[in-house]
Design an enzyme around this catalytic site. Sequence first.
Site, PDB file in Angstrom:
ATOM      1  N   PRO A 170      23.801 -38.271  78.394  1.00  0.00           N
ATOM      2  CA  PRO A 170      23.022 -37.985  79.730  1.00  0.00           C
ATOM      3  C   PRO A 170      22.086 -39.070  79.570  1.00  0.00           C
ATOM      4  CG  PRO A 170      23.406 -35.425  78.881  1.00  0.00           C
ATOM      5  CD  PRO A 170      23.969 -36.389  77.143  1.00  0.00           C
ATOM      6  N   TYR A 171      20.953 -39.013  78.656  1.00  0.00           N
ATOM      7  CA  TYR A 171      20.542 -40.584  78.579  1.00  0.00           C
ATOM      8  C   TYR A 171      21.290 -42.134  78.708  1.00  0.00           C
ATOM      9  CZ  TYR A 171      16.596 -43.461  77.459  1.00  0.00           C
ATOM     10  OH  TYR A 171      15.001 -44.383  77.565  1.00  0.00           O
ATOM     11  N   VAL A 172      21.697 -41.656  78.205  1.00  0.00           N
ATOM     12  CA  VAL A 172      23.475 -42.918  78.143  1.00  0.00           C
ATOM     13  C   VAL A 172      24.015 -43.434  79.756  1.00  0.00           C
ATOM     14  CG1 VAL A 172      25.189 -44.231  78.038  1.00  0.00           C
ATOM     15  CG2 VAL A 172      23.619 -43.718  75.871  1.00  0.00           C
ATOM     16  N   SER A 174      22.465 -41.766  82.451  1.00  0.00           N
ATOM     17  CA  SER A 174      21.731 -42.187  83.129  1.00  0.00           C
ATOM     18  C   SER A 174      20.307 -43.619  83.420  1.00  0.00           C
ATOM     19  CB  SER A 174      20.192 -41.268  82.854  1.00  0.00           C
ATOM     20  OG  SER A 174      19.626 -41.320  81.764  1.00  0.00           O
ATOM     21  N   LYS A 175      21.044 -44.309  82.422  1.00  0.00           N
ATOM     22  CA  LYS A 175      20.224 -45.431  81.947  1.00  0.00           C
ATOM     23  C   LYS A 175      21.291 -46.082  82.727  1.00  0.00           C
ATOM     24  CE  LYS A 175      16.062 -43.829  81.113  1.00  0.00           C
ATOM     25  NZ  LYS A 175      14.953 -44.912  82.105  1.00  0.00           N
TER      26      LYS A 175
END
Length: 267
Positions: A170-172, A174-175
């Site tokens: 999810p972080y990847v 989002s960025k």
Amino acid sequence: MFAPVAECHPVTIKQGLLVGKIVLITGASSGIGAAAARVFAAEGASLVLAARREERLADLASELRGKGAQVVYTKMDVALPDDVARAVDLAVETFGRLDSAFNNAGIGGDQNAMHLMDDSVYDSIMDTNVRGVWNCLRHEIRVMLNNPDGGSIVNNSSVGGLQSIPAAAPYVASKHAVAGLTKAAAAEYARHGIRVNSVAPGTTRSENINDWFERNPELEAQLHAATPQGRTARAEEIAEAAAWLCSDRASFVTGVVVPVDGGFTTV
């Protein structure tokens, strides 16, 4: 025989990067955001600080005012459009305009396999990291369109927005989305004099990272080994890059994602 040495003239010292600029910083209560507040103030900016932790904002604002900076602050959650609109409008009401913004607010989360992550983790990360930047861009651009000289916006992405990081889907995602929003906004508003760029920090010292390293000491060594400079960044190093992108000295730079990662993405 050597030619005579030319007469030396004193070098003119340039003024601060952000003298006369009105700048909004989100996620300003700690980490890169707090470092940016100190760096931007030292470069001459007048600041609107925004974050969810109001007490920390008050302490930081008091510190910077004690050094001669003009600073106001407001409690804000970037995931809430009305909060963002209020922060942007505070800049205009207090200083007459908004010249620049550093959209720094974001969250990470512990690494875990995708199939073991709860939907709430994905929702939380995307709401802050993507919807938060979306909200900020829309309201910042809204007021910058009234500036004769446009404006400059810097979004805080991550090396995770340039390449994959294991067990952080999810972080990847989002960025990568932040990079997409940056490029889209840059293309759409360039003719209005509004520049939009992004910094992509590598691993950077903060309360969360320090806590993460304490709980996973082997990860710190692994990250240092994977970084050509062999260390973790200081928050001020990310802030310095953001300050330059916000400034007029980056006047022909828009739509780029600048790695500030000690060479991590070159390997």
